[in-house]
Design a protein around this motif. Structure first.
Motif, PDB file in Angstrom:
ATOM      1  N   HIS A  11       0.838  -1.188   0.000  1.00  0.00           N
ATOM      2  CA  HIS A  11       0.000   0.000   0.000  1.00  0.00           C
ATOM      3  C   HIS A  11       0.878   1.244   0.000  1.00  0.00           C
ATOM      4  O   HIS A  11       1.854   1.325   0.741  1.00  0.00           O
ATOM      5  N   GLN A  43      -8.774   1.148   3.953  1.00  0.00           N
ATOM      6  CA  GLN A  43      -7.596   0.891   3.115  1.00  0.00           C
ATOM      7  C   GLN A  43      -7.960   0.847   1.636  1.00  0.00           C
ATOM      8  O   GLN A  43      -7.195   1.329   0.794  1.00  0.00           O
ATOM      9  N   ASP A  47      -6.239   3.331  -1.100  1.00  0.00           N
ATOM     10  CA  ASP A  47      -5.552   2.797  -2.277  1.00  0.00           C
ATOM     11  C   ASP A  47      -6.073   3.437  -3.561  1.00  0.00           C
ATOM     12  O   ASP A  47      -5.287   3.792  -4.448  1.00  0.00           O
TER      13      ASP A  47
END
Length: 89
Positions: A11, A43, A47
């Protein structure tokens, strides 16, 4: 690129670990609501935003993409992009 780049499974920007008893300030204060409202982990949203910013898209272009392509509200989209942008510096 920030120190976060390349960490935790590749990430670009890693989601913060939030202490449930702590008072979170800034864009990250929206993250619990974003997860609850849109049913995806923060997350995922970080992203998507990081990919857009790294590809050279402008802040508001990435905000618009989160809104148009994923149904995210403006405030939530802006918080995600602002958080990612700050971490990528």
């Amino acid at each position: 690129m920030s120190a976060d780049a390349g960490q935790a499974g590749g990430h670009r920007v890693v989601a913060p670990e939030v202490d449930p008893d702590a008072k979170v300030k800034g864009p990250a204060s929206y993250f619990p609501s974003i997860e609850k409202t849109y049913g995806r982990p923060i997350q995922d949203w970080l992203d998507i935003a990081a990919d857009g910013l790294v590809e050279g898209r402008a802040h508001m272009e990435v905000v618009s993409r989160l809104k148009d392509d994923h149904g995210m509200g403006h405030g939530h989209a802006n918080a995600v992009v602002a958080y990612v942008k700050a971490k990528l510096r």
